[in-house]
Design a protein around this motif. Structure first.
Motif, PDB file in Angstrom:
ATOM      1  N   THR A   1      -4.324   1.212  -2.121  1.00  0.00           N
ATOM      2  CA  THR A   1      -3.585   1.090  -3.376  1.00  0.00           C
ATOM      3  C   THR A   1      -2.177   0.605  -3.080  1.00  0.00           C
ATOM      4  O   THR A   1      -1.657   0.766  -1.965  1.00  0.00           O
ATOM      5  CB  THR A   1      -3.486   2.432  -4.123  1.00  0.00           C
ATOM      6  N   ILE A   2      -1.546   0.016  -4.091  1.00  0.00           N
ATOM      7  CA  ILE A   2      -0.130  -0.313  -4.031  1.00  0.00           C
ATOM      8  C   ILE A   2       0.598   0.483  -5.111  1.00  0.00           C
ATOM      9  O   ILE A   2       0.056   0.727  -6.194  1.00  0.00           O
ATOM     10  CB  ILE A   2       0.132  -1.820  -4.209  1.00  0.00           C
ATOM     11  N   ALA A   3       1.813   0.923  -4.803  1.00  0.00           N
ATOM     12  CA  ALA A   3       2.653   1.653  -5.749  1.00  0.00           C
ATOM     13  C   ALA A   3       4.096   1.505  -5.298  1.00  0.00           C
ATOM     14  O   ALA A   3       4.375   1.280  -4.115  1.00  0.00           O
ATOM     15  CB  ALA A   3       2.268   3.132  -5.823  1.00  0.00           C
ATOM     16  N   SER A   4       5.038   1.606  -6.236  1.00  0.00           N
ATOM     17  CA  SER A   4       6.458   1.486  -5.928  1.00  0.00           C
ATOM     18  C   SER A   4       7.130   2.842  -6.086  1.00  0.00           C
ATOM     19  O   SER A   4       6.878   3.558  -7.064  1.00  0.00           O
ATOM     20  CB  SER A   4       7.113   0.454  -6.849  1.00  0.00           C
ATOM     21  N   TRP A   5       8.020   3.181  -5.129  1.00  0.00           N
ATOM     22  CA  TRP A   5       8.591   4.519  -5.046  1.00  0.00           C
ATOM     23  C   TRP A   5      10.108   4.470  -4.893  1.00  0.00           C
ATOM     24  O   TRP A   5      10.660   3.520  -4.344  1.00  0.00           O
ATOM     25  CB  TRP A   5       8.036   5.259  -3.835  1.00  0.00           C
ATOM     26  N   ASN A   6      10.764   5.569  -5.343  1.00  0.00           N
ATOM     27  CA  ASN A   6      12.175   5.834  -5.061  1.00  0.00           C
ATOM     28  C   ASN A   6      12.327   7.330  -4.823  1.00  0.00           C
ATOM     29  O   ASN A   6      11.993   8.142  -5.675  1.00  0.00           O
ATOM     30  CB  ASN A   6      13.077   5.385  -6.220  1.00  0.00           C
ATOM     31  N   CYS A   7      12.804   7.696  -3.664  1.00  0.00           N
ATOM     32  CA  CYS A   7      12.970   9.100  -3.293  1.00  0.00           C
ATOM     33  C   CYS A   7      14.355   9.288  -2.660  1.00  0.00           C
ATOM     34  O   CYS A   7      14.846   8.389  -1.990  1.00  0.00           O
ATOM     35  CB  CYS A   7      11.898   9.480  -2.289  1.00  0.00           C
ATOM     36  N   CYS A   8      15.099  10.394  -2.784  1.00  0.00           N
ATOM     37  CA  CYS A   8      14.655  11.666  -3.307  1.00  0.00           C
ATOM     38  C   CYS A   8      15.821  12.307  -4.047  1.00  0.00           C
ATOM     39  O   CYS A   8      16.306  13.383  -3.675  1.00  0.00           O
ATOM     40  CB  CYS A   8      14.199  12.592  -2.196  1.00  0.00           C
ATOM     41  N   LYS A   9      16.351  11.634  -5.052  1.00  0.00           N
ATOM     42  CA  LYS A   9      17.475  12.134  -5.821  1.00  0.00           C
ATOM     43  C   LYS A   9      17.151  13.513  -6.390  1.00  0.00           C
ATOM     44  O   LYS A   9      16.121  13.712  -7.025  1.00  0.00           O
ATOM     45  CB  LYS A   9      17.771  11.156  -6.962  1.00  0.00           C
TER      46      LYS A   9
ATOM     47  N   GLY B   1      16.057  16.084  -5.074  1.00  0.00           N
ATOM     48  CA  GLY B   1      14.840  16.699  -4.569  1.00  0.00           C
ATOM     49  C   GLY B   1      13.563  16.215  -5.227  1.00  0.00           C
ATOM     50  O   GLY B   1      12.496  16.771  -4.986  1.00  0.00           O
ATOM     51  N   THR B   2      13.652  15.174  -6.056  1.00  0.00           N
ATOM     52  CA  THR B   2      12.489  14.650  -6.772  1.00  0.00           C
ATOM     53  C   THR B   2      12.150  13.265  -6.239  1.00  0.00           C
ATOM     54  O   THR B   2      13.034  12.494  -5.866  1.00  0.00           O
ATOM     55  CB  THR B   2      12.786  14.562  -8.276  1.00  0.00           C
ATOM     56  N   THR B   3      10.870  12.932  -6.180  1.00  0.00           N
ATOM     57  CA  THR B   3      10.453  11.576  -5.849  1.00  0.00           C
ATOM     58  C   THR B   3       9.823  10.932  -7.079  1.00  0.00           C
ATOM     59  O   THR B   3       9.108  11.590  -7.845  1.00  0.00           O
ATOM     60  CB  THR B   3       9.482  11.555  -4.657  1.00  0.00           C
ATOM     61  N   TYR B   4      10.117   9.662  -7.281  1.00  0.00           N
ATOM     62  CA  TYR B   4       9.686   8.944  -8.476  1.00  0.00           C
ATOM     63  C   TYR B   4       8.734   7.823  -8.076  1.00  0.00           C
ATOM     64  O   TYR B   4       8.959   7.119  -7.077  1.00  0.00           O
ATOM     65  CB  TYR B   4      10.889   8.351  -9.204  1.00  0.00           C
ATOM     66  N   VAL B   5       7.661   7.652  -8.850  1.00  0.00           N
ATOM     67  CA  VAL B   5       6.659   6.643  -8.533  1.00  0.00           C
ATOM     68  C   VAL B   5       6.197   5.966  -9.817  1.00  0.00           C
ATOM     69  O   VAL B   5       6.079   6.601 -10.867  1.00  0.00           O
ATOM     70  CB  VAL B   5       5.454   7.271  -7.782  1.00  0.00           C
TER      71      VAL B   5
ATOM     72  N   SER C   1       4.017  19.494  -6.509  1.00  0.00           N
ATOM     73  CA  SER C   1       3.531  18.555  -7.527  1.00  0.00           C
ATOM     74  C   SER C   1       4.462  18.438  -8.726  1.00  0.00           C
ATOM     75  O   SER C   1       4.541  17.382  -9.363  1.00  0.00           O
ATOM     76  CB  SER C   1       2.137  18.983  -7.994  1.00  0.00           C
ATOM     77  N   SER C   2       5.219  19.490  -9.037  1.00  0.00           N
ATOM     78  CA  SER C   2       6.154  19.421 -10.168  1.00  0.00           C
ATOM     79  C   SER C   2       7.370  18.568  -9.853  1.00  0.00           C
ATOM     80  O   SER C   2       8.143  18.230 -10.764  1.00  0.00           O
ATOM     81  CB  SER C   2       6.604  20.833 -10.556  1.00  0.00           C
ATOM     82  N   CYS C   3       7.554  18.194  -8.585  1.00  0.00           N
ATOM     83  CA  CYS C   3       8.719  17.414  -8.164  1.00  0.00           C
ATOM     84  C   CYS C   3       8.374  15.943  -7.939  1.00  0.00           C
ATOM     85  O   CYS C   3       9.153  15.208  -7.327  1.00  0.00           O
ATOM     86  CB  CYS C   3       9.318  18.009  -6.901  1.00  0.00           C
ATOM     87  N   VAL C   4       7.209  15.518  -8.418  1.00  0.00           N
ATOM     88  CA  VAL C   4       6.816  14.114  -8.392  1.00  0.00           C
ATOM     89  C   VAL C   4       6.756  13.628  -9.828  1.00  0.00           C
ATOM     90  O   VAL C   4       5.993  14.163 -10.638  1.00  0.00           O
ATOM     91  CB  VAL C   4       5.450  13.914  -7.710  1.00  0.00           C
ATOM     92  N   GLN C   5       7.562  12.637 -10.161  1.00  0.00           N
ATOM     93  CA  GLN C   5       7.635  12.127 -11.519  1.00  0.00           C
ATOM     94  C   GLN C   5       7.062  10.728 -11.605  1.00  0.00           C
ATOM     95  O   GLN C   5       7.505   9.810 -10.912  1.00  0.00           O
ATOM     96  CB  GLN C   5       9.089  12.120 -12.010  1.00  0.00           C
ATOM     97  N   HIS C   6       6.032  10.562 -12.452  1.00  0.00           N
ATOM     98  CA  HIS C   6       5.453   9.240 -12.690  1.00  0.00           C
ATOM     99  C   HIS C   6       6.249   8.511 -13.760  1.00  0.00           C
ATOM    100  O   HIS C   6       6.569   9.077 -14.811  1.00  0.00           O
ATOM    101  CB  HIS C   6       3.997   9.367 -13.125  1.00  0.00           C
TER     102      HIS C   6
END
Length: 298
Positions: free
Chosen positions: A163-171, A173-177, A40-45
């Protein structure tokens, strides 16, 4: 237990006990994403007023930078494969068995824009904690650093809804949403990935049926990628053990798919179908209707 807030009153779904037992090294602090299991610490909103920078920092509306710590935990693919936080990404369908169906094409040049429509399917016949993700997307076929994708998800945030959401992974080791938006069966979703100049990209998912809803947007970087690997439509799942856990009727239709190179639409992409190797593949099938339309049935 840590949760990741990615929208008002919504949090990403945390892993279930059977998933923890199946994946050595994973703990209850992990969550499901369209890119596998992440701590969970590696997911950035990223808020709609913010923008992801090339170094992984986040630029706020006032111009100040919000620093993001290097991910300190490995991530896990749906099949249990462990990927260290510092590891280079891999071409996903070759190892990422969470993909049950993928329709894609490799272009001779990098695209500067990909757009597609998705129609939200009915709710699944059986609701038992499964997570489903449908999306178009972009990657660099030879140098995978990230994937850009507007995502339609069932129960991605634990509320038995779409739901809809936009994502970019995984620079790093982090995924961004970005923000997430609740949508309804039958709604027409417009997904776009647009280069806005240099390495700047904007990923957007918009409900064209209910125009009062906010768009799900992520302003991000391309990390010098050549986005020549185009996903017309993909299906990824978690916690699926029976065919009844897919939408009650289908298929989901990806329509008016358009990839642009140099501002011009690619006329006839050579779409290929790459099914995954999970047992759930028996419940699903991808079909290329024509150069602009593909279906994933279940």
């Amino acid at each position: 237990m840590v949760s990741v807030h990615a929208g008002e009153n919504q949090s990403l779904v945390q892993v279930a006990p059977d998933e923890i037992a199946r994946v050595p090294g994973m703990t209850a602090d992990y969550v499901r994403t369209p890119h596998g299991y992440f701590h969970s610490s590696c997911v950035q909103h990223i808020d709609q007023s913010e923008e992801l920078q090339v170094d992984g920092s986040i630029k706020r509306a006032d111009g100040k930078l919000r620093q993001v710590a290097q991910c300190a935990y490995p991530r896990f693919l749906n099949n249990g494969t462990r990927i260290e936080a510092t590891a280079k990404n891999t071409r996903l369908p070759e190892v990422y068995n969470g993909y049950l169906q993928l329709v894609s094409a490799t272009l001779s040049s990098g695209t500067n824009e990909l757009t597609a429509y998705m129609t939200v399917p009915p709710n699944p016949s059986s609701e038992s904690g499964q997570t489903l993700y449908f999306f178009p997307g972009l990657e660099d076929a030879q140098n995978v650093v990230s994937i850009l994708q507007p995502v339609l998800g069932w129960d991605g945030y634990g509320a038995n809804n779409w739901t809809i959401a936009s994502w970019n992974c995984c620079k790093s080791g982090t995924t961004y949403v970005g923000n997430n938006v609740v949508v309804k069966p039958g709604d027409l979703i417009y997904g776009t990935m647009v280069n806005t100049g240099g390495q700047n990209w904007t990923i957007t998912a918009t409900d064209e049926t209910n125009t009062s809803l906010a768009s799900a947007t992520l302003k991000t970087q391309g990390y010098s990628q050549t986005f020549d690997w185009v996903f017309a439509g993909a299906l990824e799942t978690y916690g699926v053990s029976s065919c009844s856990q897919f939408p009650s009727s289908g298929p989901i239709k990806f329509t008016n798919i358009q990839a642009y190179v140099g501002g011009k639409v690619v006329s006839n992409p050579s779409w290929s179908i790459q099914p995954g190797s999970n047992s759930e593949t028996a419940c699903t099938k991808a079909t290329v209707v024509d150069s602009k339309d593909v279906n994933i049935s279940y």
